[in-house]
Scaffold this active site. Structure first.
Site, short mmCIF file in Angstrom:
data_model
loop_
_atom_site.label_atom_id
_atom_site.label_comp_id
_atom_site.label_asym_id
_atom_site.label_seq_id
_atom_site.Cartn_x
_atom_site.Cartn_y
_atom_site.Cartn_z
CD GLU A 122 -2.87 -0.76 -0.06
OE1 GLU A 122 -2.87 0.71 -0.60
OE2 GLU A 122 -3.19 -1.64 -0.45
CE1 TYR A 140 -7.25 2.83 -0.90
CE2 TYR A 140 -4.83 3.05 -0.73
CZ TYR A 140 -5.80 2.98 -0.49
OH TYR A 140 -5.35 1.73 -1.49
CG ASP A 168 -8.07 2.81 -5.17
OD1 ASP A 168 -9.00 3.34 -4.65
OD2 ASP A 168 -7.43 2.43 -5.08
#
Length: 353
Positions: free
Chosen positions: A50, A133, A151
């Site tokens: 990520e 996020y 996203d």
């Protein structure tokens, strides 16, 4: 929120059924079949992927991820790594503050959490370099918590599904509310990956493949013919252009003079060529007196907020040269152009013409 003609539960189930067949294979992902059999994702690998994927594509990240995890297979291994080694492996991925925060986060997890990542949003977001996020994505994907993951792909899907025409970024709270409404309590990790896959492979920015979309019928933008124009975005201001000089110096034996940039700022902590400030009217500031030659070509590179044009100079190091503080003389056999940031590697490539 407006009532959807199809229930949120049905939409989620339809998407998960699509994902069970069409999930993308990724080196950090535990696919739906394996997950259903009890295999759980490694939080370290999810976190690493990520962070790497921030403002970068899956295709660009795969090789970096595989090199990182071969060299540092656990968070404790990464925490014990030398800063310079990690920055060198990161070279080319850009946004180098991510690499610095990667090390900070790994060391906090190793030292304060005994190598175990927090399993909830609140604990994850408190770690260095992890924003809303990323905390939601790790919590959902690694720990199967029903967090709302938003996203760019998910924003696009939600804007089209609900035919939202207010431009980004102002519409983000509305899109997040839509995404939260659809996030199921069952299989939230698979769902988070499914909706991102939908945006990446079907509901693409241009020419969305509406005919094979699992949400084809309830999609309001498809019905109204507005899908290709969504999501709308507030026009960006033109990027300014900055200028500078970069100096490539080599000894008679083939050793290169490099300089480590300050920890803060662009390319922070990275080794690169000595150079001038980057601004509207840079001053030539060679790192030592020499017969500097103009290579007759310039480096052009674009960062997030500006374009950069560098004039390239080259010279031979004096036989008695001694590096100053912050400079390093890298031996010919130890020099790896791939360890340089992309803009610095572009300058090196000019020396081989």
């Amino acid at each position: 929120m407006r009532d959807h003609p199809v229930s949120a539960e049905q939409l989620s189930q339809d998407l998960l059924a699509w994902y069970d067949t069409h999930a993308r294979e990724m080196p950090w992902r535990v696919g739906p079949t394996a997950r259903a059999s009890g295999v759980r994702p490694d939080p370290y690998r999810i976190w690493l992927s990520e962070v790497m994927l921030q403002q970068t594509t899956v295709a660009a990240v795969k090789d970096y991820f595989e090199r990182f995890t071969r060299r540092w297979p656990r968070v404790g291994d990464l925490a014990a790594a030398e800063d310079g080694d990690v920055m060198a492996e990161w070279a080319g991925l850009g946004y180098y503050a991510r690499a610095r925060n990667l090390l900070k986060c790994a060391r906090v997890v190793a030292e304060e959490f005994e190598g175990v990542f927090p399993d909830a949003y609140e604990g994850l977001i408190a770690l260095p370099g992890i924003g809303p996020y990323t905390a939601a994505a790790i919590s959902a994907i690694a720990f199967d918590r029903p967090e709302t993951v938003l996203d760019g792909n998910v924003e696009r899907v939600m804007a089209r599904l609900h035919d939202e025409h207010e431009p980004l970024p102002a519409v983000k709270p509305v899109l997040k509310a839509h995404a939260a409404h659809l996030t199921p309590s069952a299989r939230p990790g698979d769902y988070a990956q499914a909706v991102m896959d939908l945006g990446a492979t079907i509901c693409t920015p241009k020419s969305p493949a509406c005919g094979i979309c699992p949400w084809r019928d309830p999609c309001r933008a498809r019905v109204k013919g507005t899908a290709p124009e969504l999501p709308k975005k507030t026009p960006k201001k033109p990027k300014p252009t900055r200028y500078g000089f970069v100096y490539l110096a080599r000894s008679a034996e083939g050793d290169w003079l490099l300089e480590r940039r300050p920890d803060k700022g662009l390319l922070g902590g990275m080794l690169g060529w000595p150079g001038s400030e980057w601004n509207d009217a840079p001053t030539e500031t060679p790192p030592f007196d020499a017969d500097w030659q103009d290579l007759g070509a310039e480096v052009r590179h674009t960062f997030t907020h500006f374009h950069l044009i560098l004039q390239v100079r080259s010279a031979e190091l004096p036989a008695d040269f001694e590096p100053r503080a912050g400079q390093e003389l890298v031996r010919r056999h130890d020099f790896r152009p791939s360890s340089l940031p992309t803009v610095m590697r572009k300058a090196f490539d000019l020396t081989r013409r």
